[in-house]
Design a protein around this motif. Sequence first.
Motif, PDB file in Angstrom:
ATOM      1  N   ARG A 150       0.922  -1.312  -0.100  1.00  0.00           N
ATOM      2  CA  ARG A 150       0.034   0.086  -0.031  1.00  0.00           C
ATOM      3  C   ARG A 150       0.789   1.089  -0.063  1.00  0.00           C
ATOM      4  NH1 ARG A 150      -2.025  -3.959  -1.004  1.00  0.00           N
ATOM      5  NH2 ARG A 150      -4.304  -4.594  -0.833  1.00  0.00           N
ATOM      6  N   ARG A 151       2.036   1.231   0.726  1.00  0.00           N
ATOM      7  CA  ARG A 151       3.008   2.243   0.730  1.00  0.00           C
ATOM      8  C   ARG A 151       3.879   1.902   1.192  1.00  0.00           C
ATOM      9  NH1 ARG A 151       1.739   6.312   5.466  1.00  0.00           N
ATOM     10  NH2 ARG A 151       3.798   5.342   6.465  1.00  0.00           N
ATOM     11  N   ALA A 152       5.244   2.262   0.522  1.00  0.00           N
ATOM     12  CA  ALA A 152       6.673   1.942   0.742  1.00  0.00           C
ATOM     13  C   ALA A 152       6.836   2.161   2.373  1.00  0.00           C
ATOM     14  CB  ALA A 152       7.575   2.359   0.066  1.00  0.00           C
ATOM     15  N   GLY A 153       7.419   1.390   3.129  1.00  0.00           N
ATOM     16  CA  GLY A 153       7.715   1.699   4.443  1.00  0.00           C
ATOM     17  C   GLY A 153       6.514   1.160   5.579  1.00  0.00           C
ATOM     18  N   LEU A 154       5.431   1.402   5.093  1.00  0.00           N
ATOM     19  CA  LEU A 154       4.483   1.211   5.908  1.00  0.00           C
ATOM     20  C   LEU A 154       4.406  -0.431   6.314  1.00  0.00           C
ATOM     21  CD1 LEU A 154       1.950   2.329   7.346  1.00  0.00           C
ATOM     22  CD2 LEU A 154       0.482   1.638   5.380  1.00  0.00           C
ATOM     23  N   GLY A 155       4.925  -1.142   5.776  1.00  0.00           N
ATOM     24  CA  GLY A 155       5.120  -2.705   6.332  1.00  0.00           C
ATOM     25  C   GLY A 155       6.087  -2.854   7.211  1.00  0.00           C
ATOM     26  N   VAL A 156       7.224  -2.211   7.131  1.00  0.00           N
ATOM     27  CA  VAL A 156       8.239  -2.130   8.206  1.00  0.00           C
ATOM     28  C   VAL A 156       7.549  -1.337   9.468  1.00  0.00           C
ATOM     29  CG1 VAL A 156      10.519  -0.872   8.852  1.00  0.00           C
ATOM     30  CG2 VAL A 156      10.097  -1.759   6.618  1.00  0.00           C
ATOM     31  N   GLU A 157       6.715  -0.259   9.307  1.00  0.00           N
ATOM     32  CA  GLU A 157       6.305   0.030  10.458  1.00  0.00           C
ATOM     33  C   GLU A 157       5.133  -0.801  11.278  1.00  0.00           C
ATOM     34  OE1 GLU A 157       4.374   4.180   9.692  1.00  0.00           O
ATOM     35  OE2 GLU A 157       6.153   4.588   8.264  1.00  0.00           O
ATOM     36  N   PHE A 158       4.549  -1.351  10.514  1.00  0.00           N
ATOM     37  CA  PHE A 158       3.692  -2.521  11.141  1.00  0.00           C
ATOM     38  C   PHE A 158       4.616  -3.576  11.715  1.00  0.00           C
ATOM     39  CE2 PHE A 158       1.702  -6.643  10.804  1.00  0.00           C
ATOM     40  CZ  PHE A 158       0.453  -6.344  11.408  1.00  0.00           C
ATOM     41  N   GLY A 159       5.699  -4.045  11.054  1.00  0.00           N
ATOM     42  CA  GLY A 159       6.481  -5.056  11.805  1.00  0.00           C
ATOM     43  C   GLY A 159       7.116  -4.379  13.322  1.00  0.00           C
ATOM     44  N   LEU A 160       7.362  -3.191  13.189  1.00  0.00           N
ATOM     45  CA  LEU A 160       7.780  -2.654  14.302  1.00  0.00           C
ATOM     46  C   LEU A 160       6.874  -2.545  15.367  1.00  0.00           C
ATOM     47  CD1 LEU A 160      10.072   0.208  12.903  1.00  0.00           C
ATOM     48  CD2 LEU A 160      10.919  -1.773  13.947  1.00  0.00           C
ATOM     49  N   ALA A 161       5.649  -2.390  14.918  1.00  0.00           N
ATOM     50  CA  ALA A 161       4.464  -2.430  15.713  1.00  0.00           C
ATOM     51  C   ALA A 161       4.258  -3.594  16.302  1.00  0.00           C
ATOM     52  CB  ALA A 161       3.106  -1.652  15.078  1.00  0.00           C
ATOM     53  N   VAL A 162       4.259  -4.615  15.763  1.00  0.00           N
ATOM     54  CA  VAL A 162       3.946  -6.224  16.030  1.00  0.00           C
ATOM     55  C   VAL A 162       5.111  -6.275  17.039  1.00  0.00           C
ATOM     56  CG1 VAL A 162       4.437  -8.518  15.569  1.00  0.00           C
ATOM     57  CG2 VAL A 162       3.178  -7.006  13.956  1.00  0.00           C
ATOM     58  N   ASP A 163       6.298  -6.168  17.117  1.00  0.00           N
ATOM     59  CA  ASP A 163       7.438  -6.396  17.993  1.00  0.00           C
ATOM     60  C   ASP A 163       7.177  -5.582  19.110  1.00  0.00           C
ATOM     61  OD1 ASP A 163       8.606  -7.994  15.806  1.00  0.00           O
ATOM     62  OD2 ASP A 163      10.185  -6.490  15.361  1.00  0.00           O
ATOM     63  N   GLU A 164       6.834  -4.387  19.273  1.00  0.00           N
ATOM     64  CA  GLU A 164       6.752  -3.604  20.195  1.00  0.00           C
ATOM     65  C   GLU A 164       5.351  -4.361  20.857  1.00  0.00           C
ATOM     66  OE1 GLU A 164       4.779   0.888  21.234  1.00  0.00           O
ATOM     67  OE2 GLU A 164       6.303   0.873  19.823  1.00  0.00           O
ATOM     68  N   LEU A 165       4.231  -4.398  20.613  1.00  0.00           N
ATOM     69  CA  LEU A 165       3.304  -5.105  21.183  1.00  0.00           C
ATOM     70  C   LEU A 165       3.574  -6.637  21.631  1.00  0.00           C
ATOM     71  CD1 LEU A 165       0.226  -4.585  22.119  1.00  0.00           C
ATOM     72  CD2 LEU A 165      -0.550  -5.617  19.858  1.00  0.00           C
ATOM     73  N   VAL A 166       4.174  -7.374  21.151  1.00  0.00           N
ATOM     74  CA  VAL A 166       4.664  -8.727  21.627  1.00  0.00           C
ATOM     75  C   VAL A 166       5.463  -8.468  22.927  1.00  0.00           C
ATOM     76  CG1 VAL A 166       5.980 -10.618  21.233  1.00  0.00           C
ATOM     77  CG2 VAL A 166       4.262  -9.922  19.522  1.00  0.00           C
ATOM     78  N   ALA A 167       6.573  -7.394  22.835  1.00  0.00           N
ATOM     79  CA  ALA A 167       7.533  -7.122  23.701  1.00  0.00           C
ATOM     80  C   ALA A 167       6.609  -6.561  25.206  1.00  0.00           C
ATOM     81  CB  ALA A 167       8.623  -6.064  23.591  1.00  0.00           C
TER      82      ALA A 167
END
Length: 64
Positions: A21-38
């Motif tokens: 959908r937008r370059a870099g948005l997938g990376v932001e989602f991945g970081l959000a997943v890592d933060e929430l899991v932590a």
Amino acid sequence: MCLYEAAEDDALEVRQWYEARRAGLGVEFGLAVDELVARVAANPLAFQRAHGETRRAVFARFPY
């Protein structure tokens, strides 16, 4: 396939969807997943019960 692997596969698929959908948005989602899991790992009882002893953690930004 174990439940953990299925969840990883699902998160990767969603990450790729956001990235398309937008370059870099997938990376932001991945970081959000890592933060929430932590956060869940550090303090699982801080999250509201959804059903019985199962608790629910919700992203602030991503509707996933």
